[in-house]
Design a protein around this motif. Structure first.
Motif, PDB file in Angstrom:
ATOM      1  N   ASP A 716       3.238  -3.506  17.521  1.00  0.00           N
ATOM      2  CA  ASP A 716       3.555  -2.208  18.108  1.00  0.00           C
ATOM      3  C   ASP A 716       3.904  -2.286  19.594  1.00  0.00           C
ATOM      4  O   ASP A 716       4.469  -1.354  20.155  1.00  0.00           O
ATOM      5  CB  ASP A 716       2.365  -1.250  17.913  1.00  0.00           C
ATOM      6  CG  ASP A 716       1.137  -1.719  18.661  1.00  0.00           C
ATOM      7  OD1 ASP A 716       0.582  -0.933  19.450  1.00  0.00           O
ATOM      8  OD2 ASP A 716       0.727  -2.870  18.466  1.00  0.00           O
ATOM      9  N   GLN A 739       6.830  -1.453  12.922  1.00  0.00           N
ATOM     10  CA  GLN A 739       6.077  -0.897  14.049  1.00  0.00           C
ATOM     11  C   GLN A 739       4.577  -0.835  13.782  1.00  0.00           C
ATOM     12  O   GLN A 739       3.780  -0.764  14.710  1.00  0.00           O
ATOM     13  CB  GLN A 739       6.589   0.518  14.368  1.00  0.00           C
ATOM     14  CG  GLN A 739       8.058   0.577  14.750  1.00  0.00           C
ATOM     15  CD  GLN A 739       8.328  -0.041  16.115  1.00  0.00           C
ATOM     16  OE1 GLN A 739       7.429  -0.160  16.942  1.00  0.00           O
ATOM     17  NE2 GLN A 739       9.573  -0.455  16.351  1.00  0.00           N
ATOM     18  N   ASN A 740       4.145  -0.842  12.517  1.00  0.00           N
ATOM     19  CA  ASN A 740       2.729  -0.741  12.178  1.00  0.00           C
ATOM     20  C   ASN A 740       2.521  -1.251  10.757  1.00  0.00           C
ATOM     21  O   ASN A 740       3.471  -1.639  10.059  1.00  0.00           O
ATOM     22  CB  ASN A 740       2.221   0.703  12.303  1.00  0.00           C
ATOM     23  CG  ASN A 740       3.098   1.684  11.540  1.00  0.00           C
ATOM     24  OD1 ASN A 740       3.250   1.573  10.334  1.00  0.00           O
ATOM     25  ND2 ASN A 740       3.665   2.649  12.266  1.00  0.00           N
ATOM     26  N   MET A 762      -2.934  -1.888  15.594  1.00  0.00           N
ATOM     27  CA  MET A 762      -1.695  -1.100  15.563  1.00  0.00           C
ATOM     28  C   MET A 762      -2.040   0.339  15.198  1.00  0.00           C
ATOM     29  O   MET A 762      -3.052   0.593  14.527  1.00  0.00           O
ATOM     30  CB  MET A 762      -0.726  -1.679  14.524  1.00  0.00           C
ATOM     31  CG  MET A 762      -0.185  -3.059  14.858  1.00  0.00           C
ATOM     32  SD  MET A 762       1.031  -3.633  13.636  1.00  0.00           S
ATOM     33  CE  MET A 762       0.002  -3.867  12.209  1.00  0.00           C
TER      34      MET A 762
END
Length: 828
Positions: A716, A739-740, A762
């Protein structure tokens, strides 16, 4: 057309009647099973069999739960191995659609279209095209379980059929209720028998005379000690009174005591005298207590007689020794005292002068309130009055603060005991006062010490978390610098970037020092003893440091005595860290001259396999002043501010070295003179071993085999994303970013990857949560065996072990080392 329709209706009615007949026949068979069967498992199995074989049901199953809601028993007919998945779900507490509705709705649950409601049920294939009916097995408000049957879909709507099945379920519940009652009765009877047996064993093992009597003072039970004392078989005394074994006067006194216990419903303790089988008079201290039934009515007495004949003799001789005891009291370290019924001091030992500063004569004439603070004196006087009135029985212990004659406060422990005559008349109080001032001060010091240790642990946790928070952005900084170095060929820029890398490496070393210290103080350092080649280890440590020494014009040499074994069992990593710290310090603080490292063996008495080595690091450097030698091994301490300004450092290296040496069973010391150099000596205990050191010549001469991978990167941090993605591309791999953890799972379900690099922390879903889903309950299209590497700024060993247990295949610590990354990718 109408005739044909009437004929079809007639056929349906006939089918229904036949089904009803089958149901009634099955209900009759089930009723017979319930009447005859006294075993729960056989009962429910027989019911399922009759419903299928004699009722015409396609299948039938029963689940019984215990009071905690866990599956206790199950049975089926017509399902076979298809029922096993349902059992597993029930064991895990998962209820199917029909079960949930049967337990929550007052009416029978009929599932006519299983495909619409039961998609997650293991029995779906068995019920498809049919109807299922579910009935709770319930009696007197208690739900024992569930009965479920599968029948032809066309017959599921008839109320007669539902009524019969519901009645069968109620009969099963009633049978289970009766079986439960019978089981409780059996358990109660067994418990009662066990209690009786335990009571008999207990009484017969009492070393004193013990007995039970009924309300008329006849013996119910007599233990062996009683019979041995009187020379009578205990069984012979049962159902007889004490007149059988004692003279008339003694027997009457015993009966009178029994009547007193029955009348008062309270225990009494009296002295009784009997004549044993040898004709000797024996004194007993007898405790007699009432035996009460559940309604509180006295149904008998229990007695225990302790032979106190020797005690009586001792009491008689006590008077002869009273003078000796008085002398002991006079010389006691504690204050021994007594008061009369008016709570005036009548006796006190001379030790009062040593503890309170007052002589015996002064105490007799001194008002007691002068010995205590007002509040303390009020409490003490209240307790004395409670003892006098009889509200407090036995010995009472108090902690009080006394005021000495010189005005100083001291802490004391006071034990108070009431004195009564043989008629129970209060005569006064006797007590002992002990000075516990030193003990209280020691306790306060212990509390302060525990608070300091707690604060130290909190500090360690803080340092560990701070090191994590610093390592995360440091990973981005080092990554960006490395990417910049890879993307430029301009010499001046490369030089600046080299300086930046050196500064980042130095910062990482400082963070590692702090982390090492926090790990040591948190007790999270563990030794990993493996075979090590000592000479080769020392050479690999001295080699890189020798370059620095030569740059300063220093000679750096080492020597290892021939008697030192080459292969030893120990922790090479920690030994390397200690040696590197000490030799690096010697080079750093030596401006001219030499540095020498020596290793020799020293005697040890621990065992034949134990080998103790002494390492000495000598230099001709700046030296350490005498006052600083005491503190240089403390955390964050250095030889002086000027040294820190000139040479740098956190002051943690020696602290860590000292802790590591102690973990390895040794100790460390320094001998130094300011301006003339220093000698650091430390010992480490190893074990002799016949094992060889594992080597990998291929790994040392060849680079790990490289293969291009399609890698999913879950990270992230924007800066870390840029670094990792570009780094992987430069290594020939094809990275894809998530992103996660949640986004990573979605990408894994749609695309194929050879490996996942997963950050631990994250938003939305962290790495640990994501990998647990991959390993245990992967979404469709996700390979549960895909290699996953953890990325984290935490570097504690227990953290690494924790994440490996979560399902990660490997573990990389931030800032990410390119060689370590390359090695990990090649191994996976």
């Amino acid at each position: 057309m109408s005739d044909k329709l009437s004929y079809e209706e007639l056929e349906k009615r006939i089918a229904v009647l036949e089904q009803c007949c089958n149901l009634l026949r099955a209900e009759s068979c089930v009723t017979q099973c319930i009447t005859k069967e006294n075993n729960r498992d056989r009962l429910i199995q027989s019911v399922c069999y009759n419903l299928v074989q004699k009722c015409g049901c396609q299948s039938s199953w029963i689940a019984v739960f215990d009071d905690k809601g866990d599956l206790a028993a199950s049975a089926e007919s017509g399902l076979g191995e298809d029922f096993l998945p349902m059992i597993e779900k029930l064991k895990q507490g998962e209820l199917s659609f029909c079960m949930q509705n049967a337990f929550t709705q007052p009416k029978v649950v009929v599932t006519g279209d299983p495909d619409s409601f039961c998609l997650d049920c293991p029995l779906l294939d068995n019920c498809r095209g049919r109807s299922a009916m579910s009935f709770p097995i319930r009696h007197q408000g208690k739900t024992y379980g569930l009965l479920s049957v599968s029948i032809a879909a066309s017959l599921s709507a008839f109320r007669e059929e539902q009524y019969v099945f519901k009645e069968i379920a109620e009969n099963i519940a009633f049978a289970l209720y009766n079986l439960e009652i019978e089981e409780d009765q059996k358990q109660a009877e067994m418990a009662l028998q066990q209690k009786v047996l335990e009571m008999e064993i207990f009484i017969n093992n009492i070393p004193h005379m013990a007995w039970l009597k009924d309300i008329d003072s006849n013996f119910i039970l007599v233990n062996q000690a009683f019979g041995d004392a009187l020379g009578i078989d205990p069984e012979y005394l049962v159902a007889h009174s004490c007149a059988l074994c004692f003279d008339h006067e003694t027997a009457e006194k015993m009966k009178e005591a029994d009547r007193e216990v029955i009348k008062r419903k309270k225990p009494i303790t009296i002295e009784e005298t009997i004549v044993d089988r040898h004709g000797r008079k024996r004194h007993l201290e007898t405790n007699k207590s009432p035996i009460l039934d559940y309604e509180g009515k006295v149904v008998g007495t229990v007695g225990v007689g302790i032979d106190i004949t020797e005690r009586k003799k001792a009491q008689e001789s006590l008077r002869d020794r009273e003078e000796k005891y008085r002398l002991l009291a006079e010389n006691s370290a504690d204050i021994i005292w007594s008061m009369d019924a008016d709570l005036k001091i009548t006796y006190i030992t001379p030790s009062v002068e040593r503890i309170l500063g007052y002589s015996q004569e002064e105490i007799y004439n001194l008002s007691q309130d002068r010995l205590f603070r007002p509040r303390t004196y009020a409490i003490l006087r209240q307790k004395k009055q409670e003892i006098k009135s009889g509200r407090i029985q036995g010995t009472l212990s108090l902690e009080l603060e006394h005021i000495r004659k010189d005005g100083r406060l001291i802490s004391t422990e006071v034990s108070l005991s009431p004195i009564f005559d043989k008629n129970g008349v209060f005569l006064g109080i006797q007590g002992v006062t002990r000075d516990i001032t030193e003990r209280k001060e020691a306790e306060e010091l212990r509390i302060v010490k525990e608070a300091a240790e707690k604060a130290n642990r909190a500090k360690s946790d803080f340092l560990s978390n701070m090191s994590h928070e610093i390592r995360t952005p440091l990973n981005g900084v080092k990554g960006m610098i490395q990417l910049a170095r890879m993307g430029t060929s301009e010499p001046k820029t490369s030089e600046y970037l080299d300086y930046a890398v050196m500064s980042a490496d130095h910062l990482q070393d400082l963070i590692n020092d702090i982390l090492d210290l926090s790990k040591i103080e948190a007790g999270k350092f563990e030794l990993n003893n493996q075979p090590l080649a000592l000479r080769r280890l020392v050479e690999t440590i001295i080699g890189p440091l020798a370059f620095r020494a030569r740059e300063k014009g220093l000679d750096l040499n080492f020597k290892i005595e021939e008697t030192v074994p080459d292969i030893l069992l120990g922790d090479a990593r920690y030994l390397r860290q200690v040696l590197t710290n000490l030799v690096d310090n010697a080079v750093k603080f030596t401006e001219e001259g030499w540095v020498e490292v020596s290793v020799k063996q020293v005697p040890v008495k621990r065992s034949d396999k134990a080998i103790k080595l002494m390492f000495q690091i000598m230099d001709t450097g700046i030296g350490i002043s005498k006052d600083k030698q005491e503190i240089i091994f403390d955390s964050f301490e250095q030889a002086g501010f000027s040294h820190h300004t000139k040479f740098g450092g956190t002051g943690l290296g020696l602290t860590i070295s000292k802790r590591l040496v102690e973990l390895m069973g040794g100790g460390i010391r320094v001998d130094s003179k300011e301006g003339e150099g220093s000698t650091f000596s430390f010992t480490v205990e190893f074990e002799a071993t016949e094992l060889s050191v594992e080597t990998n010549s291929v790994a040392s001469t060849e680079q790990p085999r490289k293969k291009a991978l399609r890698i999913l990167v879950a990270e992230d941090s924007k800066m870390n994303q840029i670094y990792i993605m570009n780094l992987l591309k430069s290594l020939g791999h094809s990275p894809v970013l998530a992103q996660n953890g949640r986004e990573a799972l979605e990408l894994l379900s749609r695309q194929h990857f050879g490996l996942v690099l997963m950050d631990i922390r994250m938003p939305e879903m962290d790495g640990a949560q994501a990998v647990r889903i991959i390993r245990n309950d992967p979404p469709e299209g996700v390979d549960r065996d895909i290699p996953v590497v953890a990325l984290t700024a935490y570097a504690l060993k227990d953290e690494k072990d924790h994440y490996l247990k979560c399902g990660f295949n490997a573990y990389l610590t931030k800032p990410i080392d390119i060689e370590e990354l390359n090695k990990t990718l090649s191994e996976l």
